[in-house]
Design a protein around this motif. Sequence first.
Motif, PDB file in Angstrom:
ATOM      1  N   LEU A  98     -36.676 109.957 -34.248  1.00  0.00           N
ATOM      2  CA  LEU A  98     -36.711 111.860 -34.117  1.00  0.00           C
ATOM      3  C   LEU A  98     -35.711 112.143 -34.893  1.00  0.00           C
ATOM      4  O   LEU A  98     -35.269 113.668 -34.800  1.00  0.00           O
TER       5      LEU A  98
ATOM      6  N   GLN B  87     -33.609 110.874 -26.955  1.00  0.00           N
ATOM      7  CA  GLN B  87     -33.959 112.282 -27.198  1.00  0.00           C
ATOM      8  C   GLN B  87     -33.105 113.225 -25.920  1.00  0.00           C
ATOM      9  O   GLN B  87     -33.017 114.661 -26.356  1.00  0.00           O
TER      10      GLN B  87
ATOM     11  N   ASP C 223     -32.010 116.895 -27.706  1.00  0.00           N
ATOM     12  CA  ASP C 223     -31.635 117.779 -26.623  1.00  0.00           C
ATOM     13  C   ASP C 223     -30.441 118.485 -26.134  1.00  0.00           C
ATOM     14  O   ASP C 223     -30.098 119.808 -26.236  1.00  0.00           O
TER      15      ASP C 223
END
Length: 161
Positions: free
Chosen positions: A53, A143, A147
């Motif tokens: 990411l 993740q 977010d």
Amino acid sequence: MQAGDMFPHFVLQDENGEKVDSDALRGVRYVIYFYSKDNTPGCTKEAVEFTGLYPKFMLRNVPIFGVSGDSPETHRKFRESQGLKVKLLSDPDHALAKEVGAFGTKKLYGKEVVGNIRSTFIVGRDGVVEEAWTNVKAGGHAQKVLDAMLSHFRDDEPMEF
């Protein structure tokens, strides 16, 4: 350490033996996560997920730092062997981990051990903790951090390129 607290000042060596001083990070939002040891299954999973990411974090100019008690040399080998993009910092006496509450007694394979407790912090441009997670599970955590990090940006705030 929780949201709203001032993240403590630190100077730690990275995987290349270069010093990273948190004073130089003023004005930059960053993610700093604490993990037990290089090349262990959960710690590798977490680092690989953050690396996957990494481009999304960097679109917003949000660097990621992983911290453990391992040496810069061990960090360098871990980074190279796994193709990691995150910067790894050495906290050999666990001083920073202790200061932020990411060090203590935990369960590992059913046994009580003392060490780094998997914890992550999003530190705002002003040095204040925006989000804090402690005792997290490695899988899927990166993740969740992404977010949460994105929720701290205003719609009119430009992305970095």
